[in-house]
Design a protein around this motif. Structure first.
Motif, PDB file in Angstrom:
ATOM      1  N   LEU A  66       4.108  -8.122  -5.359  1.00 23.06           N
ATOM      2  CA  LEU A  66       4.116  -8.502  -6.770  1.00 23.06           C
ATOM      3  C   LEU A  66       5.154  -9.587  -7.043  1.00 23.06           C
ATOM      4  CD1 LEU A  66       2.704  -7.529  -9.463  1.00 23.06           C
ATOM      5  CD2 LEU A  66       4.769  -6.195  -9.864  1.00 23.06           C
ATOM      6  N   ASN A  67       6.222  -9.604  -6.267  1.00 23.62           N
ATOM      7  CA  ASN A  67       7.307 -10.566  -6.467  1.00 23.62           C
ATOM      8  C   ASN A  67       7.376 -11.618  -5.367  1.00 23.62           C
ATOM      9  OD1 ASN A  67       8.932  -9.286  -8.850  1.00 23.62           O
ATOM     10  ND2 ASN A  67       8.567  -7.585  -7.462  1.00 23.62           N
ATOM     11  N   GLU A  68       6.356 -11.723  -4.536  1.00 23.33           N
ATOM     12  CA  GLU A  68       6.380 -12.679  -3.425  1.00 23.33           C
ATOM     13  C   GLU A  68       6.376 -14.117  -3.944  1.00 23.33           C
ATOM     14  OE1 GLU A  68       6.679 -14.623  -0.104  1.00 23.33           O
ATOM     15  OE2 GLU A  68       6.878 -12.429  -0.214  1.00 23.33           O
ATOM     16  N   PHE A  69       7.272 -14.910  -3.366  1.00 22.56           N
ATOM     17  CA  PHE A  69       7.411 -16.302  -3.787  1.00 22.56           C
ATOM     18  C   PHE A  69       7.303 -17.274  -2.619  1.00 22.56           C
ATOM     19  CE2 PHE A  69      10.408 -19.894  -4.446  1.00 22.56           C
ATOM     20  CZ  PHE A  69       9.695 -20.570  -5.417  1.00 22.56           C
ATOM     21  N   GLY A  70       7.943 -16.946  -1.486  1.00 24.59           N
ATOM     22  CA  GLY A  70       8.012 -17.880  -0.367  1.00 24.59           C
ATOM     23  C   GLY A  70       6.658 -18.248   0.208  1.00 24.59           C
ATOM     24  N   ILE A  71       5.783 -17.268   0.396  1.00 24.99           N
ATOM     25  CA  ILE A  71       4.474 -17.537   0.988  1.00 24.99           C
ATOM     26  C   ILE A  71       3.650 -18.417   0.064  1.00 24.99           C
ATOM     27  CG2 ILE A  71       2.272 -16.456   1.604  1.00 24.99           C
ATOM     28  CD1 ILE A  71       3.818 -14.136   2.774  1.00 24.99           C
ATOM     29  N   VAL A  72       3.643 -18.094  -1.232  1.00 28.18           N
ATOM     30  CA  VAL A  72       2.848 -18.874  -2.190  1.00 28.18           C
ATOM     31  C   VAL A  72       3.378 -20.302  -2.278  1.00 28.18           C
ATOM     32  CG1 VAL A  72       1.967 -18.962  -4.543  1.00 28.18           C
ATOM     33  CG2 VAL A  72       2.406 -16.753  -3.472  1.00 28.18           C
ATOM     34  N   GLU A  98       0.019 -12.566   3.224  1.00 24.95           N
ATOM     35  CA  GLU A  98       0.809 -11.418   2.789  1.00 24.95           C
ATOM     36  C   GLU A  98       0.419 -10.163   3.561  1.00 24.95           C
ATOM     37  OE1 GLU A  98       0.793 -10.928  -1.420  1.00 24.95           O
ATOM     38  OE2 GLU A  98       1.802 -12.841  -1.801  1.00 24.95           O
ATOM     39  N   ILE A  99      -0.860 -10.005   3.871  1.00 27.58           N
ATOM     40  CA  ILE A  99      -1.269  -8.867   4.702  1.00 27.58           C
ATOM     41  C   ILE A  99      -0.609  -8.962   6.073  1.00 27.58           C
ATOM     42  CG2 ILE A  99      -3.230  -7.808   5.893  1.00 27.58           C
ATOM     43  CD1 ILE A  99      -4.953  -8.537   3.488  1.00 27.58           C
ATOM     44  N   THR A 100      -0.588 -10.170   6.639  1.00 31.67           N
ATOM     45  CA  THR A 100       0.029 -10.364   7.952  1.00 31.67           C
ATOM     46  C   THR A 100       1.509 -10.010   7.924  1.00 31.67           C
ATOM     47  OG1 THR A 100      -1.540 -12.148   8.417  1.00 31.67           O
ATOM     48  CG2 THR A 100       0.436 -12.049   9.786  1.00 31.67           C
ATOM     49  N   PHE A 101       2.194 -10.415   6.873  1.00 40.15           N
ATOM     50  CA  PHE A 101       3.641 -10.215   6.828  1.00 40.15           C
ATOM     51  C   PHE A 101       4.034  -8.801   6.405  1.00 40.15           C
ATOM     52  CE2 PHE A 101       7.750 -10.409   4.598  1.00 40.15           C
ATOM     53  CZ  PHE A 101       8.543 -10.888   5.631  1.00 40.15           C
ATOM     54  N   TYR A 102       3.295  -8.214   5.456  1.00 43.96           N
ATOM     55  CA  TYR A 102       3.727  -6.936   4.871  1.00 43.96           C
ATOM     56  C   TYR A 102       3.083  -5.711   5.513  1.00 43.96           C
ATOM     57  CZ  TYR A 102       6.156  -9.438   1.184  1.00 43.96           C
ATOM     58  OH  TYR A 102       7.021 -10.244   0.491  1.00 43.96           O
ATOM     59  N   THR A 103       2.129  -5.886   6.404  1.00 46.26           N
ATOM     60  CA  THR A 103       1.541  -4.723   7.076  1.00 46.26           C
ATOM     61  C   THR A 103       2.583  -3.859   7.794  1.00 46.26           C
ATOM     62  OG1 THR A 103      -0.672  -5.678   7.308  1.00 46.26           O
ATOM     63  CG2 THR A 103      -0.042  -4.018   8.913  1.00 46.26           C
ATOM     64  N   PRO A 104       3.599  -4.440   8.457  1.00 42.75           N
ATOM     65  CA  PRO A 104       4.612  -3.578   9.088  1.00 42.75           C
ATOM     66  C   PRO A 104       5.319  -2.638   8.124  1.00 42.75           C
ATOM     67  CG  PRO A 104       4.765  -5.791   9.974  1.00 42.75           C
ATOM     68  CD  PRO A 104       3.789  -5.855   8.850  1.00 42.75           C
ATOM     69  N   PHE A 105       5.394  -2.981   6.840  1.00 42.87           N
ATOM     70  CA  PHE A 105       6.035  -2.091   5.873  1.00 42.87           C
ATOM     71  C   PHE A 105       5.198  -0.836   5.640  1.00 42.87           C
ATOM     72  CE2 PHE A 105       7.946  -6.168   5.103  1.00 42.87           C
ATOM     73  CZ  PHE A 105       9.251  -5.880   4.760  1.00 42.87           C
ATOM     74  N   VAL A 106       3.918  -0.892   5.926  1.00 34.53           N
ATOM     75  CA  VAL A 106       3.063   0.291   5.885  1.00 34.53           C
ATOM     76  C   VAL A 106       3.012   0.952   7.258  1.00 34.53           C
ATOM     77  CG1 VAL A 106       0.694   1.107   5.510  1.00 34.53           C
ATOM     78  CG2 VAL A 106       1.664  -0.636   4.003  1.00 34.53           C
ATOM     79  N   LEU A 107       2.969   0.139   8.294  1.00 35.93           N
ATOM     80  CA  LEU A 107       2.810   0.642   9.654  1.00 35.93           C
ATOM     81  C   LEU A 107       4.008   1.454  10.115  1.00 35.93           C
ATOM     82  CD1 LEU A 107       1.277   0.739  12.317  1.00 35.93           C
ATOM     83  CD2 LEU A 107       2.151  -1.547  12.848  1.00 35.93           C
ATOM     84  N   ARG A 108       5.223   0.995   9.808  1.00 33.05           N
ATOM     85  CA  ARG A 108       6.417   1.677  10.302  1.00 33.05           C
ATOM     86  C   ARG A 108       6.523   3.115   9.800  1.00 33.05           C
ATOM     87  NH1 ARG A 108       8.580   3.042  14.167  1.00 33.05           N
ATOM     88  NH2 ARG A 108       8.432   0.889  14.895  1.00 33.05           N
ATOM     89  N   PRO A 109       6.410   3.412   8.482  1.00 34.44           N
ATOM     90  CA  PRO A 109       6.470   4.826   8.068  1.00 34.44           C
ATOM     91  C   PRO A 109       5.302   5.655   8.586  1.00 34.44           C
ATOM     92  CG  PRO A 109       5.971   3.395   6.197  1.00 34.44           C
ATOM     93  CD  PRO A 109       6.373   2.510   7.318  1.00 34.44           C
ATOM     94  N   SER A 132       9.489 -14.523   5.318  1.00 32.61           N
ATOM     95  CA  SER A 132       8.063 -14.614   5.025  1.00 32.61           C
ATOM     96  C   SER A 132       7.518 -16.028   5.206  1.00 32.61           C
ATOM     97  CB  SER A 132       7.799 -14.142   3.583  1.00 32.61           C
ATOM     98  OG  SER A 132       8.509 -14.940   2.653  1.00 32.61           O
ATOM     99  N   PHE A 133       8.366 -17.059   5.054  1.00 36.06           N
ATOM    100  CA  PHE A 133       7.824 -18.418   5.138  1.00 36.06           C
ATOM    101  C   PHE A 133       7.359 -18.759   6.552  1.00 36.06           C
ATOM    102  CE2 PHE A 133      12.176 -19.271   6.454  1.00 36.06           C
ATOM    103  CZ  PHE A 133      12.027 -20.228   7.442  1.00 36.06           C
ATOM    104  N   LEU A 134       7.830 -18.015   7.573  1.00 35.13           N
ATOM    105  CA  LEU A 134       7.364 -18.272   8.934  1.00 35.13           C
ATOM    106  C   LEU A 134       5.881 -17.959   9.074  1.00 35.13           C
ATOM    107  CD1 LEU A 134      10.304 -17.017  11.197  1.00 35.13           C
ATOM    108  CD2 LEU A 134       9.663 -19.361  10.621  1.00 35.13           C
ATOM    109  N   VAL A 135       5.401 -16.931   8.364  1.00 34.03           N
ATOM    110  CA  VAL A 135       3.977 -16.616   8.382  1.00 34.03           C
ATOM    111  C   VAL A 135       3.186 -17.751   7.753  1.00 34.03           C
ATOM    112  CG1 VAL A 135       2.220 -15.021   7.548  1.00 34.03           C
ATOM    113  CG2 VAL A 135       4.401 -14.139   8.361  1.00 34.03           C
ATOM    114  N   ALA A 136       3.673 -18.252   6.614  1.00 32.90           N
ATOM    115  CA  ALA A 136       2.998 -19.381   5.968  1.00 32.90           C
ATOM    116  C   ALA A 136       3.012 -20.611   6.852  1.00 32.90           C
ATOM    117  CB  ALA A 136       3.666 -19.680   4.627  1.00 32.90           C
ATOM    118  N   LEU A 137       4.113 -20.831   7.559  1.00 33.02           N
ATOM    119  CA  LEU A 137       4.193 -21.978   8.466  1.00 33.02           C
ATOM    120  C   LEU A 137       3.186 -21.848   9.603  1.00 33.02           C
ATOM    121  CD1 LEU A 137       5.656 -24.588   9.341  1.00 33.02           C
ATOM    122  CD2 LEU A 137       7.285 -23.145  10.586  1.00 33.02           C
TER     123      LEU A 137
END
Length: 271
Positions: free
Chosen positions: A207-213, A145-156, A112-117
């Protein structure tokens, strides 16, 4: 009589085999107890003296509220963006659709930190857009977080839409149903279980995201994981960090239990 006597050893042997199978349960239970239960008990014991001070502080309440706000906003954004992309990839033919679907799987493997970078290169003070003020706001965390976690919705959703019977969609279109009506009345009801599953997973992860923040370092965006890091690593306030960690664990497990009950009830209705 002889048959009965011969049957007694066979019954005893079968009983011994059943009893022996239970022994295989002990190693995984022991592993869970050592690696999971014991550390959690230590955290709970360490947190005991600091509950009143931490829970009663405005810092904790603000972090809890900010955590829930960011998780809910990010999940809603992922559901909207993921649904839109899934519909486009599945039903709007364009060159490179398979490549785009493959990139979705690649995104799932990236940290996830690559998105923040990448956000620092785009929105940072010396970035392309030079929007440093935005990068320091909570909305930057939500967008990352939307950028990084959208694939978790898109794939299913892609998997569910690939199983839709095309004949049903063709019949609806031949009867005069427009694209929006087909999407609203046929496609979305059919893929709702996948949408709920992807959204539930995304909510738990955000809810538990740490790296991006942590990497963005947005001012005023102190979430519960960030507060655990600050108190435990920066301030060396281990009892306070343990209190927040216990709250975070309870919040995650409680949400998981609620989602399990909701999804279980939904599956029962579908069956």
């Amino acid at each position: 009589m002889a048959v009965e006597l011969l049957g007694v050893p066979a019954v005893r042997e079968s009983q011994r085999r059943r009893d022996g199978k239970w022994l295989w349960v002990l190693p995984p239970l022991l592993l869970i107890a050592v690696l999971v239960v014991y550390p959690l008990v230590l955290v709970a014991v360490e947190s005991a003296p600091a509950w009143g001070e931490v829970v009663g502080s405005a810092e904790f309440r603000n972090a809890l509220l900010r955590t829930v706000q960011i998780a809910a906003s990010s999940t809603a954004g992922c559901l909207v963006v993921g649904t839109f992309l899934a519909v486009v990839i599945s039903f709007v033919p364009f060159p490179g659709a398979r490549i785009v679907a493959g990139l979705v799987d690649t995104m799932l493997a990236l940290p996830s930190f690559l998105v923040a970078l990448s956000f620092t290169f785009i929105y940072g003070a010396t970035g392309i857009l030079r929007a440093g003020g935005f990068l320091a706001s909570p909305w930057a965390v939500v967008l990352a977080e939307i950028t990084f976690y959208t694939p978790f919705v898109l794939r299913p959703l892609l998997a569910a839409m690939s199983r839709l019977p095309r004949a049903q969609l063709d019949v609806a279109a031949s009867l005069g149903a427009g694209p929006w009506r087909v999407l609203r009345q046929i496609v979305l009801p059919e893929v709702r279980p996948a949408l709920v599953a992807g959204g539930s997973l995304t909510l738990l992860l955000t809810l538990n995201e740490f790296g991006i923040v942590l990497f963005l370092g947005a001012k005023g965006t102190t979430t519960l994981p960030m507060l655990v890091h600050t108190k435990g690593i920066v301030m060396f306030d281990y009892p306070g960090a343990c209190v927040i960690a216990v709250v975070q664990i309870a919040l995650s497990l409680g949400l998981y239990a609620v989602l399990r009950v909701a999804l279980g009830g939904r599956r029962a209705r579908l069956d």
